[in-house]
Design a protein around this motif. Structure first.
Motif, PDB file in Angstrom:
ATOM      1  N   LEU A  83      35.374  37.596  37.017  1.00 54.35           N
ATOM      2  CA  LEU A  83      36.628  37.543  36.256  1.00 54.35           C
ATOM      3  C   LEU A  83      37.792  38.105  37.068  1.00 54.35           C
ATOM      4  O   LEU A  83      38.920  37.615  36.989  1.00 54.35           O
ATOM      5  N   THR A  84      37.499  39.135  37.849  1.00 51.81           N
ATOM      6  CA  THR A  84      38.565  39.723  38.654  1.00 51.81           C
ATOM      7  C   THR A  84      39.000  38.741  39.738  1.00 51.81           C
ATOM      8  O   THR A  84      40.183  38.556  39.998  1.00 51.81           O
ATOM      9  N   ARG A  85      37.995  38.090  40.342  1.00 49.75           N
ATOM     10  CA  ARG A  85      38.329  37.073  41.346  1.00 49.75           C
ATOM     11  C   ARG A  85      39.137  35.943  40.727  1.00 49.75           C
ATOM     12  O   ARG A  85      40.064  35.414  41.333  1.00 49.75           O
ATOM     13  N   SER A  86      38.766  35.581  39.501  1.00 47.19           N
ATOM     14  CA  SER A  86      39.471  34.464  38.866  1.00 47.19           C
ATOM     15  C   SER A  86      40.917  34.834  38.568  1.00 47.19           C
ATOM     16  O   SER A  86      41.807  34.001  38.605  1.00 47.19           O
ATOM     17  N   PHE A  87      41.153  36.128  38.313  1.00 48.47           N
ATOM     18  CA  PHE A  87      42.518  36.604  38.089  1.00 48.47           C
ATOM     19  C   PHE A  87      43.347  36.400  39.365  1.00 48.47           C
ATOM     20  O   PHE A  87      44.498  35.972  39.325  1.00 48.47           O
ATOM     21  N   ALA A  88      42.722  36.689  40.508  1.00 44.51           N
ATOM     22  CA  ALA A  88      43.430  36.545  41.788  1.00 44.51           C
ATOM     23  C   ALA A  88      43.549  35.083  42.211  1.00 44.51           C
ATOM     24  O   ALA A  88      44.431  34.712  42.980  1.00 44.51           O
ATOM     25  N   GLU A  89      42.664  34.256  41.685  1.00 41.98           N
ATOM     26  CA  GLU A  89      42.539  32.895  42.191  1.00 41.98           C
ATOM     27  C   GLU A  89      43.809  32.062  42.041  1.00 41.98           C
ATOM     28  O   GLU A  89      44.135  31.246  42.910  1.00 41.98           O
ATOM     29  N   SER A  90      44.557  32.284  40.964  1.00 36.04           N
ATOM     30  CA  SER A  90      45.751  31.454  40.771  1.00 36.04           C
ATOM     31  C   SER A  90      46.764  31.681  41.898  1.00 36.04           C
ATOM     32  O   SER A  90      47.562  30.807  42.193  1.00 36.04           O
ATOM     33  N   ILE A  91      46.704  32.849  42.534  1.00 37.26           N
ATOM     34  CA  ILE A  91      47.596  33.093  43.673  1.00 37.26           C
ATOM     35  C   ILE A  91      46.930  32.602  44.967  1.00 37.26           C
ATOM     36  O   ILE A  91      47.542  31.899  45.761  1.00 37.26           O
ATOM     37  N   ARG A  99      39.266  35.110  50.089  1.00 40.17           N
ATOM     38  CA  ARG A  99      38.365  35.163  48.934  1.00 40.17           C
ATOM     39  C   ARG A  99      37.158  36.040  49.261  1.00 40.17           C
ATOM     40  O   ARG A  99      36.737  36.862  48.456  1.00 40.17           O
ATOM     41  N   GLY A 100      36.632  35.831  50.478  1.00 42.53           N
ATOM     42  CA  GLY A 100      35.473  36.612  50.903  1.00 42.53           C
ATOM     43  C   GLY A 100      35.778  38.101  50.956  1.00 42.53           C
ATOM     44  O   GLY A 100      35.006  38.928  50.464  1.00 42.53           O
ATOM     45  N   ILE A 101      36.937  38.444  51.526  1.00 37.74           N
ATOM     46  CA  ILE A 101      37.315  39.860  51.655  1.00 37.74           C
ATOM     47  C   ILE A 101      37.493  40.488  50.272  1.00 37.74           C
ATOM     48  O   ILE A 101      37.001  41.587  50.008  1.00 37.74           O
ATOM     49  N   LEU A 102      38.175  39.774  49.405  1.00 37.87           N
ATOM     50  CA  LEU A 102      38.422  40.324  48.077  1.00 37.87           C
ATOM     51  C   LEU A 102      37.111  40.488  47.305  1.00 37.87           C
ATOM     52  O   LEU A 102      36.900  41.488  46.633  1.00 37.87           O
TER      53      LEU A 102
END
Lengths: 249, 441
Positions: free
Chosen positions: B407-415, B429-432
């Motif tokens: 979910l946290t990754r998905s929050f960042a994904e739009s950016i 994506r990998g680093i995050l």
């Protein structure tokens, strides 16, 4: 498979389910019907382990294990699947990737090899065909912007991929037009076999025209007030729920 | 360093002035740099280090930084190995290395960049009077004290010029690598000036990284976009925790030019970005996005000033911050719609995701409108992970840790999804993910 004994449960301290007992065996389809507020959704959420709902008494045993002791993900890995009445939209989480993660979590639990995206894609294509879903939904965000019907199909798709031992479908039929209902029911019928079981929670009888339950239970004010075969559903359709009053103890 | 610090770092300026004296003596910058350095140090003396209520530093406490006695980096330890570690796939032959503030042609490879992209050191570029004049004007009008410090110490930099009507396929990767020093804190002052000609399009990726820590990288980057040109810009702050990473990005947009920037922050002891954008002629468009993923005691701060100076321009900002543990983020953004900038379209949105009680996120979206026919929106949200989404994922067999991370990754994904260079996006994506997994494990 599932044994519920005198289950009391509720939400924020309010008791909604007031003493339900129910046994579900392999190969059986049970329908739980009842008016709004009778405790149908509370029952489904307590079985799946929603953190906002609490068991206040009684026991639930699934495949010999105390279900109420398990976290929601452990229950899923044991083989319980809840088809949501309102599937949650999760923007930014890719539908296919999510399904693969869920599938691989199950594989890992069973000590089997996890699948890479390519191999999983074959399984996914087959299952999408089974539930009549357009492949374009693979690349969309999980349920985001899906129509009501596509959301429900996506629930059945998840069920098809995860192949649970016990599927609890909470009002999967609500909000569907007749075509979508037929597709969803068809998907469910293809997934039923001698080794799994289904609990259909529904307000209406019409789903039961497509999916034939072995047992029908009527829930009212938190209790099962009547159990019978599928003819009970027809009586309910004809007479409504008003003629049913809780059975005095 | 004094043992007790007052609330304002007044007096800390002397550390910079001492260092500047030494710099002039030892480095002996040639003209016009010496003149620019002297003009800039005067700006520094006027601006001074920020007091706590300074409007460009509302959420940034620069006290420790101001009182740190820096030395200028003399011996650069940057070699080919570390460069290789930081080059993204597909950028191997379009990488420009700025090591400890100095452009290093020997570590760079520009063979995939077409001849319409001219790359040189700023030392060579200042021979062009227009460039020297631009630098002088910028320094005279500088309002950010740290950019003024950059101006006081720079005597070189990187100059990039894209000729008109060039469609540059290969992303130009500008790699800022700092050596750092175990023995004493060091400061470097990289400066990049990029000019993109009419009808040209270029992708520029900028990455900040370090070999060691204990450094202060204090950069400025100027982008001049001529008519109908387009820049797709990705800015990655990936310095080690023990560093201060400051940058001022200044963008000048001409008629119908477009600048799309995506800023990604890993955070460090103190990371700050000042974005100053001027939409100078009609039809110009700015899209400025950002995402920071912070844990531990990391900090990342954004200051944005968008100046709408002409009619029919558009600007859109979307910044997302994920703060965990005791980390801190801030966004302080103003859109200034000048008189005459009619039919401006402007949106500004900040979303903060708080993953712990000790984390801190500040948002200050702001509009200053001096025209009467404009459409401007701004907003800010703060929230936690959605309980219903978590339960939904759990109910499919994903553990709490997996569900949170997803979910946290998905929050960042739009950016992250806005990044136009796929290799960069997938690396980030990998680093995050790693950062988030380390936390949720």
């Amino acid at each position: 498979m599932l044994e519920i004994k005198d289950l009391h449960a509720g939400f924020e301290g309010t008791e909604i389910v007031k003493g339900i007992s129910l046994t579900v065996n392999k190969g059986e389809i049970h329908a739980i019907m009842g008016p709004n507020g009778s405790g149908k959704s509370t029952l489904s959420k307590i079985l799946a382990g929603h953190p906002s709902y609490e068991a206040m008494g009684g026991t639930v045993t699934f495949m010999g294990k105390d279900l109420l002791e398990l976290s929601p993900d452990q229950r899923a890995l044991e083989g319980i699947f809840l088809g949501f009445q309102y599937p949650v939209e999760v923007p930014g989480v890719n539908n296919a990737e999510f399904l693969r993660m869920a599938y691989n979590a199950k594989m890992a639990r069973q000590g089997k090899e996890e699948l890479d995206p390519l191999d999983f894609d074959d399984i996914l294509d087959e299952k999408m065909k089974l539930v009549g879903m357009d492949p374009k939904y693979k690349d969309r965000s999980l349920n985001e912007g899906f129509s009501g019907g596509e959301k429900k199909k996506n629930e059945i798709l998840q069920m098809a991929v995860l192949q649970p031992k016990l599927a609890i479908l909470d009002e999967t039929d609500s909000g569907l037009d007749i075509d979508a209902l037929r597709v969803v029911a068809n998907g469910v019928n293809k997934l039923v076999n001698q080794d799994n079981a289904i609990i259909l929670i529904t307000h209406y009888q019409r789903l039961l025209e497509y999916v034939k339950p072995h047992y029908v239970h009527v829930l009212s004010k938190g209790k099962i007030v009547k159990s019978g075969d599928k003819s009970l559903a027809l009586d309910l359709e004809a007479q409504g729920y008003d003629w049913l009053t809780p059975i005095p103890k | 360093m004094p043992t007790t610090l007052t609330d304002t770092p007044s007096g800390a300026e002397s550390l910079i002035l001492d260092l500047h004296g030494k710099y002039l003596e030892e480095a002996r910058p040639p003209e016009p740099f010496k003149g620019l350095n002297l003009a800039s140090v005067r700006r520094f003396e006027t601006l001074k280090f920020p007091h706590p209520k300074h409007d460009l530093f509302s959420f940034v406490n620069a006290k420790e930084l101001a009182w740190t006695r820096f030395q200028l980096q003399r011996d650069s330890r940057i070699g080919k190995d570390i460069v290789r570690d930081h080059v993204y796939p597909g950028c191997e032959k379009s990488v420009l290395v700025v090591a400890d503030g100095t452009f290093r042609p020997d570590l760079s490879d520009r063979s995939a960049l077409p001849s319409q992209v001219k790359v040189s050191s700023l030392r060579e570029a200042v021979a062009d009077p227009a460039i020297a004049r631009y630098l002088a004007e910028t320094i005279e009008s500088e309002n950010d004290v740290f950019a003024a410090i950059n101006g006081a110490f720079f005597s070189d930099g990187l100059y990039l010029e894209v000729e008109p009507a060039a469609l540059v396929e290969a992303p130009a990767l500008i790699l800022y690598i700092s050596s750092g020093s175990a023995s004493h804190p060091t400061m470097t002052v990289p400066r990049v000036l990029a000019k993109v000609g009419r009808h040209s399009e270029v992708k520029i990726v900028v990455k900040y990284a370090g070999a060691g820590g204990n450094y202060f990288v204090n950069s400025t980057q100027d982008f001049i976009l001529e008519e109908n040109s387009k820049v797709l810009y990705t800015h990655i702050q990936a310095d080690p925790f023990e560093s201060w990473s400051f940058a001022k990005d200044r963008v000048h947009l001409n008629r119908y030019s477009r600048f799309h920037g995506v800023n990604v922050y890993s955070g460090c002891k103190l990371a700050r970005r000042h974005h100053e954008v001027h939409l100078e002629d009609s039809g110009a468009e700015l899209k400025l996005d950002g995402v920071s993923v912070l844990t531990g005691r990391e900090q990342a701060h954004n200051l944005v000033r968008v100046h709408h100076e002409a009619p029919q321009c558009a600007s859109a900002q979307h910044f997302k911050n994920i703060v965990n543990e005791s980390s801190r983020s801030s966004f302080d953004g103003s859109v200034i719609v000048n008189k005459g900038a009619q039919l401006t379209n402007s949106d500004q949105l900040i979303n903060n995701l708080m993953l712990s009680d000790d984390a801190h996120a500040d948002s200050k979206p702001n509009l200053m409108i001096y025209a009467d026919d404009v459409k401007c929106t701004h907003g800010s949200t703060v929230g936690q992970l959605d309980e219903e989404q978590l339960f939904y994922l759990n109910s499919r067999g994903l553990s709490q840790g997996m569900a949170k991370s997803l979910l946290t990754r998905s929050f960042a994904e739009s950016i992250l999804g806005e990044i136009q260079v796929p290799a960069v996006a997938s690396d980030l994506r990998g680093i995050l993910s790693k950062k988030l997994e380390a936390d949720h494990a």
